[in-house]
Structure formats: C-alpha cells, structure tokens
Motif scaffolding. Structure first.
Motif, PDB file in Angstrom:
ATOM      1  N   PHE A   1       0.718  -1.267  -0.011  1.00 30.11           N
ATOM      2  CA  PHE A   1      -0.005   0.198   0.244  1.00 30.11           C
ATOM      3  C   PHE A   1       0.841   1.178  -0.218  1.00 30.11           C
ATOM      4  CE2 PHE A   1       0.633  -0.918   4.483  1.00 30.11           C
ATOM      5  CZ  PHE A   1       1.079  -0.135   5.374  1.00 30.11           C
ATOM      6  N   GLU A   2       0.307   2.622   0.002  1.00 28.73           N
ATOM      7  CA  GLU A   2       0.780   3.565  -0.638  1.00 28.73           C
ATOM      8  C   GLU A   2       1.296   4.165   0.794  1.00 28.73           C
ATOM      9  OE1 GLU A   2       2.802   6.352  -1.528  1.00 28.73           O
ATOM     10  OE2 GLU A   2       1.774   5.228  -2.626  1.00 28.73           O
ATOM     11  N   HIS A   3       2.408   4.393   1.272  1.00 28.96           N
ATOM     12  CA  HIS A   3       3.327   4.462   3.059  1.00 28.96           C
ATOM     13  C   HIS A   3       3.449   5.759   2.814  1.00 28.96           C
ATOM     14  CE1 HIS A   3       4.142   0.263   2.778  1.00 28.96           C
ATOM     15  NE2 HIS A   3       4.570   0.410   3.849  1.00 28.96           N
ATOM     16  N   GLN A   4       3.338   6.764   1.905  1.00 27.66           N
ATOM     17  CA  GLN A   4       3.665   8.561   1.655  1.00 27.66           C
ATOM     18  C   GLN A   4       2.373   8.938   2.872  1.00 27.66           C
ATOM     19  OE1 GLN A   4       5.118   9.653  -2.151  1.00 27.66           O
ATOM     20  NE2 GLN A   4       7.394   9.347  -1.515  1.00 27.66           N
ATOM     21  N   HIS A   5       2.674   9.771   3.182  1.00 27.26           N
ATOM     22  CA  HIS A   5       1.250  10.014   3.622  1.00 27.26           C
ATOM     23  C   HIS A   5       0.224   9.462   3.994  1.00 27.26           C
ATOM     24  CE1 HIS A   5       2.757  13.155   1.416  1.00 27.26           C
ATOM     25  NE2 HIS A   5       2.678  12.735   0.283  1.00 27.26           N
TER      26      HIS A   5
ATOM     27  N   THR B   1      -6.448   4.887  14.941  1.00 30.21           N
ATOM     28  CA  THR B   1      -7.280   3.894  13.431  1.00 30.21           C
ATOM     29  C   THR B   1      -6.562   4.462  12.070  1.00 30.21           C
ATOM     30  OG1 THR B   1      -8.914   2.754  14.533  1.00 30.21           O
ATOM     31  CG2 THR B   1      -8.593   2.828  11.991  1.00 30.21           C
ATOM     32  N   VAL B   2      -5.530   3.203  11.416  1.00 31.27           N
ATOM     33  CA  VAL B   2      -5.679   3.618   9.815  1.00 31.27           C
ATOM     34  C   VAL B   2      -6.625   2.972   8.777  1.00 31.27           C
ATOM     35  CG1 VAL B   2      -3.589   3.645   7.856  1.00 31.27           C
ATOM     36  CG2 VAL B   2      -2.483   4.162   9.871  1.00 31.27           C
ATOM     37  N   GLU B   3      -7.218   4.444   7.655  1.00 31.75           N
ATOM     38  CA  GLU B   3      -7.720   3.655   6.268  1.00 31.75           C
ATOM     39  C   GLU B   3      -6.816   3.889   5.267  1.00 31.75           C
ATOM     40  OE1 GLU B   3     -12.041   5.297   6.064  1.00 31.75           O
ATOM     41  OE2 GLU B   3     -10.299   6.627   4.856  1.00 31.75           O
ATOM     42  N   LEU B   4      -7.132   2.692   5.058  1.00 34.90           N
ATOM     43  CA  LEU B   4      -6.371   2.264   3.651  1.00 34.90           C
ATOM     44  C   LEU B   4      -7.338   2.653   2.280  1.00 34.90           C
ATOM     45  CD1 LEU B   4      -3.745  -0.804   4.364  1.00 34.90           C
ATOM     46  CD2 LEU B   4      -3.222   1.202   4.527  1.00 34.90           C
ATOM     47  N   LYS B   5      -8.214   3.128   2.286  1.00 31.66           N
ATOM     48  CA  LYS B   5      -9.187   3.077   1.257  1.00 31.66           C
ATOM     49  C   LYS B   5      -8.482   4.037   0.075  1.00 31.66           C
ATOM     50  CE  LYS B   5     -13.601   3.410   1.517  1.00 31.66           C
ATOM     51  NZ  LYS B   5     -14.863   4.516   1.917  1.00 31.66           N
ATOM     52  N   GLY B   6      -8.551   3.721  -0.881  1.00 27.50           N
ATOM     53  CA  GLY B   6      -7.604   5.003  -1.750  1.00 27.50           C
ATOM     54  C   GLY B   6      -5.894   5.069  -1.596  1.00 27.50           C
ATOM     55  N   LYS B   7      -5.622   4.107  -1.021  1.00 26.43           N
ATOM     56  CA  LYS B   7      -3.783   3.654  -0.991  1.00 26.43           C
ATOM     57  C   LYS B   7      -3.548   2.117  -1.555  1.00 26.43           C
ATOM     58  CE  LYS B   7      -2.930   7.119   3.107  1.00 26.43           C
ATOM     59  NZ  LYS B   7      -2.713   7.740   1.769  1.00 26.43           N
ATOM     60  N   ILE B   8      -4.429   1.328  -1.924  1.00 31.72           N
ATOM     61  CA  ILE B   8      -4.091   0.070  -2.191  1.00 31.72           C
ATOM     62  C   ILE B   8      -4.200   0.300  -3.796  1.00 31.72           C
ATOM     63  CG2 ILE B   8      -5.031  -2.045  -2.438  1.00 31.72           C
ATOM     64  CD1 ILE B   8      -5.822  -1.828   0.318  1.00 31.72           C
ATOM     65  N   PRO B   9      -3.241  -0.155  -4.767  1.00 28.59           N
ATOM     66  CA  PRO B   9      -2.978  -0.256  -5.794  1.00 28.59           C
ATOM     67  C   PRO B   9      -4.321  -0.641  -6.862  1.00 28.59           C
ATOM     68  CG  PRO B   9      -0.536  -1.049  -5.712  1.00 28.59           C
ATOM     69  CD  PRO B   9      -1.916  -0.371  -4.133  1.00 28.59           C
ATOM     70  N   LEU B  10      -4.860   0.222  -7.520  1.00 31.62           N
ATOM     71  CA  LEU B  10      -6.207  -0.463  -8.024  1.00 31.62           C
ATOM     72  C   LEU B  10      -6.196  -2.251  -9.074  1.00 31.62           C
ATOM     73  CD1 LEU B  10      -9.322  -0.490  -8.998  1.00 31.62           C
ATOM     74  CD2 LEU B  10      -8.336   0.939 -10.759  1.00 31.62           C
ATOM     75  N   SER B  11      -4.854  -2.831  -9.717  1.00 32.31           N
ATOM     76  CA  SER B  11      -4.372  -3.579 -10.266  1.00 32.31           C
ATOM     77  C   SER B  11      -4.215  -4.340  -9.397  1.00 32.31           C
ATOM     78  CB  SER B  11      -3.106  -3.474 -10.628  1.00 32.31           C
ATOM     79  OG  SER B  11      -2.370  -3.535  -9.973  1.00 32.31           O
TER      80      SER B  11
END
Length: 422
Positions: A15-19, A105-115
């Motif tokens: 997942f996207e770690h930045q921000h 709590t961390v929300e990962l919506k939008g941080k996981i590659p669509l592929s």
C-alpha cells in the motif's frame, strides 16, 4: 472486500506509505508489520509502529470496517488490549480498549493499487482454478515450489491418518500395511467400507488362516455382509457354513450391512467382491507385506508386490453365481499405480516419521516420480491450462493444490496466487 485480502496487503506492505496518517491526523510509519497470527487473537503480533513522535510496540488488528471491532466483540477481550494500531479499509467509527483508551486507526481506502483489487477480484470468480486466466504470468520455478510444498502437505496429512491407524493396531506395522492396502483397493468409493471390514476381521485370525484360502474367503466375505444367506449358489453356501464356524470360534463382531458397499454403475474390476478377492490373494501369497512396501522405490517394485492371483473361484466369477466374461481378476496396472500413490507412499512417509528417518520421504517421492500419471476430472483442469502432468508426483500435488487452495479460494496462501498479485 475480504478481510483475508487485507491481511495479505498488510503482511507484504502493498500500500502507499507516503502521507500515511491516523484518522486523527497523526503521521504513521511502519517499522515492522508484526508476525502474522492464524490462531485466535490479534492478526499481527509484536509490530513496531511509529505514530507521531512515539514508537509503539504491540499488536495490529485488521478489519474491513472499523465497526467490525465491536461485531467481533474485541472490546470485551483483554487479548486485544495490547493492540497499538487498527488498520481498516473504512474507518466508520472510533474503537476503544477494555479500559477505555482509544486505539489509533489507519484507513487504507485509496492507498492500495487498483491493479491488486482487479486481479484479486478476478481470482475470486467462479472458475474452477481461480488463476486460470492469469497463471501464464507465473515463472515455472514458482509452480515447482508450490507443487513441492503441497505435495509434502498431502503426504503428511495421509501419514497422520496412518499414525492413528497404528494406534488402533497397537503398533503392529504388518497389520497397518494390510489395512492401508485394503483401503487403497477400495478407492475411490469403498475405502471406508474396507476400513470397517478390517475392524471386523481379527488380525490374529488372518495370520492363523493364511494358509487356508477358503477359510480366509469365508472370513472376509462373511464379515463384509456380501455373503448373503439367500444365495443358493453352491460355493456361496460352502462359505456361509464356514463363516458360521469361524464366527463362533473367533467370537467375531457382527458382519457389515451389504448396503454399506457401493456397487451400482461400477465396472467389474472395481466391484467390492473382486477387490476383497484381490486382498485375499495378497494375504495368501505375500509373507511380509509391510517389509515389501518399505523396500519399494520404483514402479517395478510395486508391480511385483501386487502381482498376485485371486482365489480360483474369482478367476472365473465377479460375484457369487455370476460368471466373469473376461479377465482373470488380477489387479490392473492402473490400480497398482493408484495403490502405490495413495497407500504405499503414505505408509513409507508415516514409518519414516515414526523412525525419524527422513530418507523414507525421499524414497516415497522417488516412487511417486516413477508412477504413471492418473487421469481424472481434476487433473484435466490443470492440463487444460497448459501445465504438464508427467507422473504421480504431479498428480498428487495438483490434487492437493486444487482441493485445499483453489476450491477454497485460498489464493493468498498460495505461492502462485501471491506471485500473480505481486
């Protein structure tokens, strides 16, 4: 969205770690994601997470919705008091420990590659092999690695069954070998009836009657329930009288009900009467079944081991009073290969585990590699995908892979599935 998919994402940090921030706006850095836990309790143990300026050591819990924390009643379980980070797809509410403190709590919506989502969703569709349309992406070395892994799993599962059987047989490996070979002869539809039959035929009686073929027939066919009183055929009547004598002499358990045996729409060589006759041939013509199994390392050994004549009556009949049109009742080459793969090899592995001898596993694998491949509906699925099925090693591996991973959609536990997603 499945929670297991999130476990996979967190474990491999896909997942996207930045921000990355908590829902409260504190920065988050993953120093160590933790140890994946497949038992009860939090999903990942002993993680190291930097939240703001403070480094936290503790557990991580994964959910699709933050509110699942309460659906699963974690707020009432002290095992979750050491959770330092709650990772969710959607943070629909705040969550708290038993003592009332709020969990970051961390929300990962939008941080996981669509592929990743697209591939995973495609693998969760209804095709028999989830990666059927994606497997060409996977290098052969990964297929080989997964096949080796699942083959060992399958052999160990079968060996565990044999260990239980050994306890039932009071550690007598000769009796275990006889039971295993009998069960293998019953495959695929009459395995359990053969196990039940073995329980009703005392091994001590088998050893004493080894030289008397007719009495062994009376013992086995009588206890199978297939020797029915209404049968007027002369040979059947002879065995019925002999069984009555043996029943009282050895204080036998009641015979099986004949309805336990599958006989409908079955080819003549697979009928239970024929298979029982073949088992009697093994008993009367082989002095040390277990020892011969232990010495088998190639298909030629198995052919020799199972090359026995059935009792004379069964060379010309397939049931009481029913004449055989062709064949001699001997075990076919195809069936010998199945017995080796499903009986002799697991027996080798189980005995090797009992003795602490790893070479028995190597011998079992060597034997599998010498056996011709079986053809069935599951194996044809793999062939249709362009995969090679060269021997019984491949067959056993692909059967395990299909039944324990593909059919249960356990793609995230599979080397091939993970490679496709990666």
């Amino acid at each position: 969205m499945q929670e297991m998919f999130f476990h996979y994402i967190w474990r491999l940090q896909y997942f996207e770690h930045q921000h990355l921030f908590t829902v409260k706006g504190e920065s988050v850095s993953v120093i160590y994601p933790g140890i994946y836990n497949t038992n009860a309790g939090p999903d990942f143990f002993n993680a190291k997470i930097l939240i703001g300026e403070m480094e936290w050591h503790g557990h991580v819990e994964i959910h699709v919705q933050a509110s699942d924390w309460y659906k699963h009643q974690h707020q009432e379980d002290e095992a979750y008091d050491n959770v330092v980070l709650h990772v969710v797809w959607e943070a629909d509410r705040s969550v708290y420990r038993m003592e009332g403190s709020e969990i970051a709590t961390v929300e990962l919506k939008g941080k996981i590659p669509l592929s990743l989502f697209q591939k995973y969703e495609r693998m969760q569709q209804d095709q028999a092999i989830p990666c059927e349309y994606l497997c060409q992406e996977v290098p052969e070395i990964l297929w080989t690695s997964m096949k080796e892994r699942v083959l060992i799993e399958r052999l160990e599962e079968k060996a565990n069954q044999i260990h239980l059987l050994k306890e039932y047989c009071h550690g007598d490996w000769e009796q275990v070998a006889l039971w295993v070979l009998g069960k293998s002869l019953g495959a695929p539809l009459n395995q359990e009836p053969f196990v039940e039959l073995s329980k009703r035929v005392p091994f001590q009686a088998v050893k004493k009657l080894k030289e008397n073929e007719m009495q062994l027939e009376a013992l086995y066919f009588g206890q199978s329930g297939l020797l029915l009183p209404c049968q007027e055929q002369a040979y059947a009547q002879k065995l019925i009288r002999e069984h009555q004598y043996l029943f009282h002499k050895y204080k036998l358990s009641p015979a099986l009900s004949p309805v336990i045996w599958q006989q409908g729409r079955m080819r003549t060589p697979s009928l239970p009467t024929v298979r029982i006759a073949q088992l009697i041939g093994l008993i009367t013509q082989k002095d040390h079944l277990f020892q011969e199994c232990m010495l088998s390392s190639k298909f030629q050994d198995i052919k020799a081991l199972l090359d026995v004549e059935v009792p004379s009556y069964w060379q010309t009949h397939y049931h009481f009073g029913k004449v055989r049109k062709k064949g001699t009742g001997k075990i076919s080459v195809t069936m010998k290969a199945r017995i080796a793969a499903n009986g002799v090899v697991p027996l080798l592995v189980a005995y090797g585990q009992y003795q602490g001898n790893e070479r028995c596993m190597e011998q079992g694998i060597q034997l599998l590699e010498s056996l011709p491949p079986e053809d069935n509906k599951y194996i044809r699925l793999w062939k249709e995908m362009g995969l090679k099925v060269e021997n019984a090693f491949d067959v056993q591996a692909y059967l395990q892979l299909y039944k324990k991973y593909c059919a249960e959609k356990q793609c995230l536990r599979c080397v091939v599935g993970c490679a496709i997603l990666k």
